[in-house]
Design an enzyme around this catalytic site. Structure first.
Site, PDB file in Angstrom:
ATOM      1  N   ASP A 233      41.283  43.547   7.838  1.00 38.04           N
ATOM      2  CA  ASP A 233      41.047  42.701   9.009  1.00 38.04           C
ATOM      3  C   ASP A 233      40.255  43.422  10.092  1.00 38.04           C
ATOM      4  OD1 ASP A 233      41.528  40.247  10.576  1.00 38.04           O
ATOM      5  OD2 ASP A 233      42.761  41.544  11.834  1.00 38.04           O
TER       6      ASP A 233
ATOM      7  N   LYS B 200      48.440  46.972  15.934  1.00 34.00           N
ATOM      8  CA  LYS B 200      49.048  45.913  16.735  1.00 34.00           C
ATOM      9  C   LYS B 200      50.372  46.398  17.326  1.00 34.00           C
ATOM     10  CE  LYS B 200      46.975  41.958  14.390  1.00 34.00           C
ATOM     11  NZ  LYS B 200      46.271  41.511  15.609  1.00 34.00           N
TER      12      LYS B 200
ATOM     13  N   ARG C 169      38.660  17.241   9.405  1.00 30.69           N
ATOM     14  CA  ARG C 169      39.412  16.298   8.573  1.00 30.69           C
ATOM     15  C   ARG C 169      40.025  15.159   9.373  1.00 30.69           C
ATOM     16  NH1 ARG C 169      43.321  20.536   5.662  1.00 30.69           N
ATOM     17  NH2 ARG C 169      43.296  21.290   7.813  1.00 30.69           N
TER      18      ARG C 169
ATOM     19  N   THR D 222      37.250  21.133  14.414  1.00 26.85           N
ATOM     20  CA  THR D 222      38.473  20.872  15.175  1.00 26.85           C
ATOM     21  C   THR D 222      39.368  22.101  15.262  1.00 26.85           C
ATOM     22  OG1 THR D 222      39.565  20.053  13.172  1.00 26.85           O
ATOM     23  CG2 THR D 222      38.462  18.424  14.570  1.00 26.85           C
TER      24      THR D 222
ATOM     25  N   HIS E 104      35.065  45.663  12.017  1.00 30.83           N
ATOM     26  CA  HIS E 104      34.962  46.085  13.419  1.00 30.83           C
ATOM     27  C   HIS E 104      34.880  47.600  13.577  1.00 30.83           C
ATOM     28  CE1 HIS E 104      35.693  41.983  14.145  1.00 30.83           C
ATOM     29  NE2 HIS E 104      36.991  42.007  14.281  1.00 30.83           N
TER      30      HIS E 104
ATOM     31  N   GLY F 126      34.745  23.019  10.309  1.00 29.41           N
ATOM     32  CA  GLY F 126      35.923  23.497  11.034  1.00 29.41           C
ATOM     33  C   GLY F 126      35.793  23.187  12.510  1.00 29.41           C
TER      34      GLY F 126
ATOM     35  N   HIS G  74      32.152  39.497  15.609  1.00 26.40           N
ATOM     36  CA  HIS G  74      32.057  39.220  17.051  1.00 26.40           C
ATOM     37  C   HIS G  74      32.069  40.499  17.892  1.00 26.40           C
ATOM     38  CE1 HIS G  74      36.517  39.466  16.767  1.00 26.40           C
ATOM     39  NE2 HIS G  74      36.440  39.902  18.000  1.00 26.40           N
TER      40      HIS G  74
ATOM     41  N   LYS H 177      34.110  36.558   9.294  1.00 27.55           N
ATOM     42  CA  LYS H 177      34.875  37.458   8.451  1.00 27.55           C
ATOM     43  C   LYS H 177      36.172  36.766   8.033  1.00 27.55           C
ATOM     44  CE  LYS H 177      37.644  40.033  11.840  1.00 27.55           C
ATOM     45  NZ  LYS H 177      38.984  39.837  11.287  1.00 27.55           N
TER      46      LYS H 177
ATOM     47  N   LYS I  83      29.816  42.063  21.799  1.00 26.03           N
ATOM     48  CA  LYS I  83      30.422  42.556  23.029  1.00 26.03           C
ATOM     49  C   LYS I  83      29.411  43.369  23.828  1.00 26.03           C
ATOM     50  CE  LYS I  83      35.185  42.544  21.377  1.00 26.03           C
ATOM     51  NZ  LYS I  83      35.618  41.481  22.308  1.00 26.03           N
TER      52      LYS I  83
END
Length: 519
Positions: free
Chosen positions: A261, A366, A68, A36, A266, A34, A204, A174, A208
């Site tokens: 998610d 969100k 790719r 790119t 997290h 991955g 990630h 994840k 922190k």
């Protein structure tokens, strides 16, 4: 272990080692599947450049980006150059860039084509000779989750993960599975090729700066550790919310939702680091053992109690910073009838001696008014018998660990207001480590990449952490399947669904945030 030894190690374990070459096996080739993609350009390559600027990369290192696209290494590196200018925390230095450029290679690869892996193996063997990397590999899977097992199996089939005379490690972003059965299946594939020791499940958040600082704040200060329990703490609130919507992630997010998610990884990581017992030592496995103990102690609600203690929401159209924004169902690649949650709030209970009867209130969502990730520890109020008559109402003491966007610690206590009257007011001590203009805190991926290269897995999730977190999440998701939600149930720009407020109000509490505390 003596107290001052624990404190010293707590201070050292989360610091970047200024001399990574002291680790004899840190030489390696970093292979990015991955290469790119957005993650590589926005996070990984800038992080590697930042590490180079701080002399944190081993001398014998090469990086191979796989993708790719049919482009040359020069064309690829031009894009990396632009990404570093845009996203790195250090300004572009041409000398440093040339050093990094000489370590970067690009290869076209079809993830499902075995012949491409044969070609890749030959190429990596050649780079071993040129860069003196001795067969050591890091395979970073910055690709969609459905390719994790495919890549792992192809690496094994082509003799690229043998771990004989050299080491090979795999880094997995994840989500690690969609539920417990899928996570177990994926884990069998991966650990059948890479040992648990060489499997790095990345979150990630653990990179922190202030998240790493939680243990130091707690264990390196006599002020806090003796009162870090249910005798002195009333409740703990953990929040991680953001103003943005799902952007271009609609395809993924509509399958995952906030529960998978954010909460499964997290939020539960924030919970475990806040609630762990002091480890026997600060080695990797001792810390991980304590985190697992917290996850095992989490109360699993019955289906009826899930709806009492867990709130889900989805944002509708609204306003962010006075600008109109669409509802979730109007976002790109999202079903117009989607029942996916974009907000989760819940009350967690940890059944052990330290935390019995202390509620942990956790929320993530969100399209809320303010982006903020923080942990608020509210201490128990003092008896009001004497003080209420003489001085008025006392505010409880608060400790706030600010993780992002501000990084720091905020402490609120009571003091007498200057003057002739006996008036007690809340006062604050506020430390912000990234507010100074000259501050340049490392990004999360810098620390995590640095640790993978060194072979330090402290800040990565062990399998049993993943397993117990999925058990907790699946219990909630299973109950939700039986009831169709009434979405949308909060407007973009609001603080979330009304039920999230009720969740605390029925306990005589309310959600806190740093801005409210300060005023």
């Amino acid at each position: 272990m003596r107290t001052h030894d624990l404190i010293e190690r707590a201070g050292n374990i989360f610091q970047l080692n200024p001399q990574p070459d002291n680790f004899p096996d840190s030489s390696c080739i970093l292979v990015i599947f991955g290469g790119t993609g957005d993650l590589t350009h926005r996070k990984l390559m800038p992080a590697l450049y930042n590490l180079l600027c701080e002399n944190q990369l081993p001398q014998n290192l090469a990086m191979v980006a796989l993708g790719r696209r049919d482009i040359t290494s020069d064309e690829y590196c031009y894009g990396v150059y632009e990404s570093i200018i845009k996203f790195a925390r250090f300004d572009m230095d041409e000398t440093s860039w040339r050093k990094l450029r000489n370590k970067i290679y690009y290869k076209k690869l079809n993830i499902t084509d075995s012949s491409d892996y044969e070609t890749l193996k030959t190429f990596l063997d050649k780079l071993d000779q040129e860069h003196g990397t001795g067969g050591n590999r890091i395979y970073y899977l910055a690709v969609a989750p459905e390719f994790f097992d495919v890549i792992t199996q192809k690496l094994y089939d082509n003799g690229m993960a043998e771990n004989r005379g050299a080491w090979q490690r795999v880094v997995i972003e994840k989500p690690f599975g969609r539920d417990l059965p899928s996570a177990q299946k994926l884990n069998r594939v991966i650990t059948g090729v890479f040992s648990e020791r060489n499997t790095y499940r990345i979150d990630h958040y653990l990179g922190k700066e202030m998240l790493q600082n939680i243990m130091v704040i707690r264990f390196a200060n006599m002020l806090f550790e003796p009162i870090w329990n249910n005798q002195f703490i009333d409740n703990i609130q953990i929040t991680s919310c953001e103003t943005i919507g799902v952007s271009s992630r609609g395809n993924y997010y509509d399958q995952a939702g906030a529960l998978r998610d954010m909460v499964q990884n997290h939020m539960l990581q924030l919970l475990t680091l806040t609630a762990i017992e002091p480890p026997a030592s600060l080695d990797t496995e001792s810390i991980r053992d304590e985190k697992v103990k917290v996850l095992r102690s989490l109360e699993h609600y019955s289906p009826g109690d899930v709806f009492k203690n867990v709130v889900r929401g989805q944002y509708g159209p609204g306003y962010i910073n006075n600008e109109p924004v669409p509802g979730y169902r109007q976002e790109e690649n999202v079903s117009p009838t989607s029942g996916t949650e974009t907000f989760v709030a819940f009350k967690a209970c940890i059944h052990n001696f330290r935390w019995a009867n202390v509620p942990f209130y956790i929320r993530t969502g969100k399209r809320v008014p303010v982006k903020s990730t923080e942990i608020i520890i509210q201490f128990k109020p003092l008896p009001q018998v004497l003080y209420a008559r003489l001085f008025g109402q006392l505010n409880p003491n608060l400790l706030v660990i600010k993780i992002q966007p501000q990084e720091g610690v905020f402490f609120q206590f009571n003091a007498k207001k200057p003057g002739t009257e006996n008036i007690i007011v809340p006062v604050q001590m506020d430390f912000c480590q990234n507010c100074r203009l000259d501050n340049n805190s490392p990004e999360a991926y810098e620390r995590l990449l640095f640790d993978v290269i060194r072979g330090d897995s402290t800040l990565f999730a062990r399998w049993d952490e993943v397993e117990y977190s999925w058990k907790f999440i699946d219990n909630i998701a299973s109950a939700w399947k039986e009831h169709q939600p009434e979405f949308p149930n909060y407007a973009a720009g609001s603080t979330g669904p009304a039920a999230a407020q009720t969740l605390l109000e029925r306990d005589g509490r309310h959600w806190l945030h740093t801005g409210e505390v300060i005023t």
